[in-house]
Structure formats: structure tokens, C-alpha cells
Design a protein around this motif. Structure first.
Motif, PDB file in Angstrom:
ATOM      1  N   VAL A  85       0.845  -1.194   0.000  1.00  0.00           N
ATOM      2  CA  VAL A  85       0.000   0.000   0.000  1.00  0.00           C
ATOM      3  C   VAL A  85       0.879   1.242   0.000  1.00  0.00           C
ATOM      4  CG1 VAL A  85      -1.755   1.311   1.256  1.00  0.00           C
ATOM      5  CG2 VAL A  85      -1.829  -1.189   1.228  1.00  0.00           C
ATOM      6  N   HIS A  86       0.554   2.148  -0.870  1.00  0.00           N
ATOM      7  CA  HIS A  86       1.365   3.336  -1.061  1.00  0.00           C
ATOM      8  C   HIS A  86       0.475   4.553  -0.816  1.00  0.00           C
ATOM      9  CE1 HIS A  86       3.950   5.748  -3.957  1.00  0.00           C
ATOM     10  NE2 HIS A  86       2.807   6.393  -4.027  1.00  0.00           N
ATOM     11  N   LEU A  87       0.775   5.300   0.214  1.00  0.00           N
ATOM     12  CA  LEU A  87      -0.087   6.393   0.649  1.00  0.00           C
ATOM     13  C   LEU A  87       0.429   7.766   0.248  1.00  0.00           C
ATOM     14  CD1 LEU A  87      -0.945   5.138   4.248  1.00  0.00           C
ATOM     15  CD2 LEU A  87      -2.208   4.757   2.121  1.00  0.00           C
ATOM     16  N   SER A  88       1.698   7.860  -0.132  1.00  0.00           N
ATOM     17  CA  SER A  88       2.258   9.146  -0.517  1.00  0.00           C
ATOM     18  C   SER A  88       3.125   9.002  -1.753  1.00  0.00           C
ATOM     19  CB  SER A  88       3.075   9.756   0.636  1.00  0.00           C
ATOM     20  OG  SER A  88       4.221   8.974   0.899  1.00  0.00           O
ATOM     21  N   VAL A  89       3.289  10.121  -2.470  1.00  0.00           N
ATOM     22  CA  VAL A  89       4.079  10.139  -3.706  1.00  0.00           C
ATOM     23  C   VAL A  89       4.952  11.392  -3.710  1.00  0.00           C
ATOM     24  CG1 VAL A  89       2.366   8.862  -5.042  1.00  0.00           C
ATOM     25  CG2 VAL A  89       2.262  11.352  -4.963  1.00  0.00           C
ATOM     26  N   GLY A  95       9.960  18.638  -7.656  1.00  0.00           N
ATOM     27  CA  GLY A  95      11.348  18.227  -7.767  1.00  0.00           C
ATOM     28  C   GLY A  95      11.619  16.797  -7.364  1.00  0.00           C
ATOM     29  N   GLY A  96      10.571  16.053  -7.068  1.00  0.00           N
ATOM     30  CA  GLY A  96      10.750  14.657  -6.681  1.00  0.00           C
ATOM     31  C   GLY A  96      11.304  14.487  -5.279  1.00  0.00           C
ATOM     32  N   ASN A  97      11.309  15.560  -4.488  1.00  0.00           N
ATOM     33  CA  ASN A  97      11.898  15.496  -3.147  1.00  0.00           C
ATOM     34  C   ASN A  97      10.886  15.626  -2.032  1.00  0.00           C
ATOM     35  OD1 ASN A  97      14.591  15.359  -4.181  1.00  0.00           O
ATOM     36  ND2 ASN A  97      14.474  17.557  -4.619  1.00  0.00           N
ATOM     37  N   GLU A  98       9.705  16.136  -2.332  1.00  0.00           N
ATOM     38  CA  GLU A  98       8.695  16.389  -1.305  1.00  0.00           C
ATOM     39  C   GLU A  98       7.497  15.469  -1.503  1.00  0.00           C
ATOM     40  OE1 GLU A  98       5.889  20.119   0.208  1.00  0.00           O
ATOM     41  OE2 GLU A  98       7.695  20.487  -0.998  1.00  0.00           O
ATOM     42  N   TYR A 203      15.630  11.802 -10.486  1.00  0.00           N
ATOM     43  CA  TYR A 203      16.960  11.462  -9.989  1.00  0.00           C
ATOM     44  C   TYR A 203      18.029  11.536 -11.073  1.00  0.00           C
ATOM     45  CZ  TYR A 203      15.031   7.025 -11.684  1.00  0.00           C
ATOM     46  OH  TYR A 203      14.398   6.059 -12.429  1.00  0.00           O
ATOM     47  N   HIS A 204      17.644  11.918 -12.298  1.00  0.00           N
ATOM     48  CA  HIS A 204      18.612  12.085 -13.386  1.00  0.00           C
ATOM     49  C   HIS A 204      18.850  13.555 -13.719  1.00  0.00           C
ATOM     50  CE1 HIS A 204      18.162   7.829 -15.385  1.00  0.00           C
ATOM     51  NE2 HIS A 204      18.662   7.793 -14.179  1.00  0.00           N
ATOM     52  N   LYS A 205      18.326  14.469 -12.909  1.00  0.00           N
ATOM     53  CA  LYS A 205      18.351  15.878 -13.278  1.00  0.00           C
ATOM     54  C   LYS A 205      19.766  16.430 -13.488  1.00  0.00           C
ATOM     55  CE  LYS A 205      14.032  16.387 -13.679  1.00  0.00           C
ATOM     56  NZ  LYS A 205      13.147  17.186 -12.860  1.00  0.00           N
ATOM     57  N   ASP A 206      20.765  15.849 -12.864  1.00  0.00           N
ATOM     58  CA  ASP A 206      22.126  16.369 -12.996  1.00  0.00           C
ATOM     59  C   ASP A 206      22.977  15.546 -13.959  1.00  0.00           C
ATOM     60  OD1 ASP A 206      21.652  18.403 -11.123  1.00  0.00           O
ATOM     61  OD2 ASP A 206      22.068  17.045  -9.462  1.00  0.00           O
ATOM     62  N   SER A 207      22.346  14.622 -14.650  1.00  0.00           N
ATOM     63  CA  SER A 207      23.091  13.731 -15.536  1.00  0.00           C
ATOM     64  C   SER A 207      23.242  14.322 -16.937  1.00  0.00           C
ATOM     65  CB  SER A 207      22.383  12.375 -15.630  1.00  0.00           C
ATOM     66  OG  SER A 207      23.003  11.567 -16.609  1.00  0.00           O
ATOM     67  N   PRO A 208      24.454  14.286 -17.538  1.00  0.00           N
ATOM     68  CA  PRO A 208      24.668  14.799 -18.895  1.00  0.00           C
ATOM     69  C   PRO A 208      24.400  13.748 -19.972  1.00  0.00           C
ATOM     70  CG  PRO A 208      26.761  14.152 -17.953  1.00  0.00           C
ATOM     71  CD  PRO A 208      25.713  13.876 -16.884  1.00  0.00           C
ATOM     72  N   ARG A 209      23.827  12.634 -19.603  1.00  0.00           N
ATOM     73  CA  ARG A 209      23.660  11.505 -20.514  1.00  0.00           C
ATOM     74  C   ARG A 209      22.754  11.832 -21.698  1.00  0.00           C
ATOM     75  NH1 ARG A 209      20.111   6.988 -17.422  1.00  0.00           N
ATOM     76  NH2 ARG A 209      19.968   6.137 -19.519  1.00  0.00           N
ATOM     77  N   ILE A 210      22.837  10.994 -22.733  1.00  0.00           N
ATOM     78  CA  ILE A 210      21.949  11.071 -23.899  1.00  0.00           C
ATOM     79  C   ILE A 210      20.747  10.182 -23.625  1.00  0.00           C
ATOM     80  CG2 ILE A 210      21.692  10.608 -26.356  1.00  0.00           C
ATOM     81  CD1 ILE A 210      23.521  12.914 -25.894  1.00  0.00           C
TER      82      ILE A 210
END
Length: 235
Positions: A85-89, A95-98, A203-210
Motif C-alpha cells: 500500500v502506497h499512501l504518498s508520492v 522536484g521529486g523530493n517532497e 533522480y537524473h536531473k544532474d546527468s549529462p547523458r543522452i
């Protein structure tokens, strides 16, 4: 327990979850088709729908783990505390942090895997509807279609919770002319609109990847740097 079945399936240029607009209407140039199953492919079922500008779609998150295209199943969530059961997202808008409660969000991970989208009706054909601005993946099951009614469905000035407080700035998109060959003007706008929303996981926001975004059978390769999306190749 109520058992429901698809009345239609959605056809979209987005063939995977990656890159799909996070909300309907955000990229109005995205065109898709609702193709009805029997017996709902009979024109009688949509008689009069051409007189509406928008319709509501109730659909299933068939691309999520544990989901099914033919029935609604409970989806397991991971909020760090419980395996079932998942109650929060953690909304991308924050920003995926809160964290916020699952019912205070539009997260695709719902207890019953149901989505709700309002899309613009472009054309009604025999057995299908052409719509604009959908946030659905290709092959998504549709469980119901209802007309959008302004007096009942629109509440101008209503509060929108954390969305009001978290300003969102679309990214600039660089789409080189030489890579636009073979795409219609609407497709170019749809690709640019989708990428401007930054489809990367938080979690990829700082990645320079293609990255690669599937669209109409092609792989749109891009990278993001300094709030700018650069399309680097089309495979």
C-alpha cells in the motif's frame, strides 16, 4: 467486486511511457486516436459527440507493473514503508523530493490504476475518435468516454494545491532543421512540446547523458544542459 473491460484502445505516437506529457492538454499538438472495440464501434454509440469540443477519458495505466489491459488490478507502491500500500508520492512538480498524499496528486501509481484525462475532440469517425493533447501511451485501454460540459466541469479560479506554489518553466528545445526531415509540422511541435516538459526521472536531473524518446517508431535522441534540450539524433 466490479469487473470492467476496455471499450476502446488508444493509438498514440508515444510507444513507451518515457516522454509522454505528464498531464493532458500540456502539449496540445499531440494527436491520437481512440479506436472502439465491438460493439461500441457502432456509430450510434457516439451520435452527437461531434457537438462537443472536449471529452473525458477514463483509462488504465497498462504500462505500470502489475497492471493489465483487460482488468483493473491493485498496483503495489513503494513509499519506503509498505510493500503493498502506497499512501504518498513525490510529484515531479515538487522536484521529486517532497511527498504529498497519493490522493492529493495525479501520480500514475493509483490504488486501482485508473487515469482521467480531458482531451480536445478533433474529429469523430466511424468506430474512432481523433483527439488532441492526450497524455496516454500507445495501446492504452479506454474504459469510458464522457463529454466535457463547461457549466459542470470548469471552475475558473479554483485552487490547485502545490501546483499553484511550484512554478514550472518549460525548457527551451533546440531541434536542428536537418533532423526534422520526415516529420509533419504537428509532429515537430509535439516532440518539442513533450521534451520542453523535461521527461527525465527526477533522480537524473544532474546527468549529462543522452536519452532516447520513442515517437512514431523512431528514437528521438536528446540531452539536457543548462535548462535547454538539444535533440542530437533521430534513430
Amino acid at each position: 467486486m466490479m469487473e470492467i473491460h476496455p471499450i476502446a484502445y488508444f493509438h498514440s505516437p508515444f510507444t513507451s511511457k518515457f516522454g509522454i506529457p505528464r498531464q493532458s492538454g500540456v502539449v496540445p499538438e499531440v494527436e491520437g486516436e481512440i479506436v472502439f472495440c465491438k460493439p461500441y464501434d457502432n456509430p450510434v454509440a457516439v451520435r452527437g459527440i461531434e457537438n462537443f469540443d472536449y471529452v473525458w477519458l477514463i483509462w488504465g495505466f497498462s504500462g505500470n507493473p502489475g497492471s493489465s489491459g483487460n482488468s483493473i488490478q491493485e498496483t503495489a507502491f513503494d513509499d519506503g514503508r509498505d510493500d503493498t500500500v502506497h499512501l504518498s508520492v513525490r510529484p515531479p512538480r515538487l522536484g521529486g523530493n517532497e511527498r504529498v498524499g497519493v490522493f492529493a496528486s495525479r501520480s500514475p501509481f493509483r490504488p486501482n490504476g485508473l487515469g482521467l484525462s480531458c482531451v480536445r475532440l478533433k474529429e469523430a469517425k466511424k468506430g474512432r475518435l481523433v483527439v488532441l493533447g492526450a497524455d496516454l501511451m500507445d495501446g492504452t485501454p479506454i474504459y469510458d468516454v464522457k463529454p466535457y460540459i463547461t457549466y459542470a466541469d470548469a471552475y475558473p479560479g479554483a485552487r490547485s494545491g502545490f501546483v499553484d506554489a511550484a512554478e514550472w518553466q518549460p525548457l527551451a528545445v533546440v531541434f536542428p532543421k536537418e533532423l526534422q526531415q520526415g516529420f509533419s509540422e504537428a509532429d515537430i511541435k509535439a516532440i518539442s512540446g513533450a521534451l520542453s516538459q523535461d521527461p527525465r526521472p527526477h533522480y537524473h536531473k544532474d546527468s549529462p547523458r543522452i536519452y532516447g524518446m520513442p515517437f512514431r517508431g523512431k528514437d528521438i535522441r536528446f540531452r539536457i544542459c543548462d535548462n535547454k534540450v538539444e535533440i542530437t539524433d533521430i534513430i
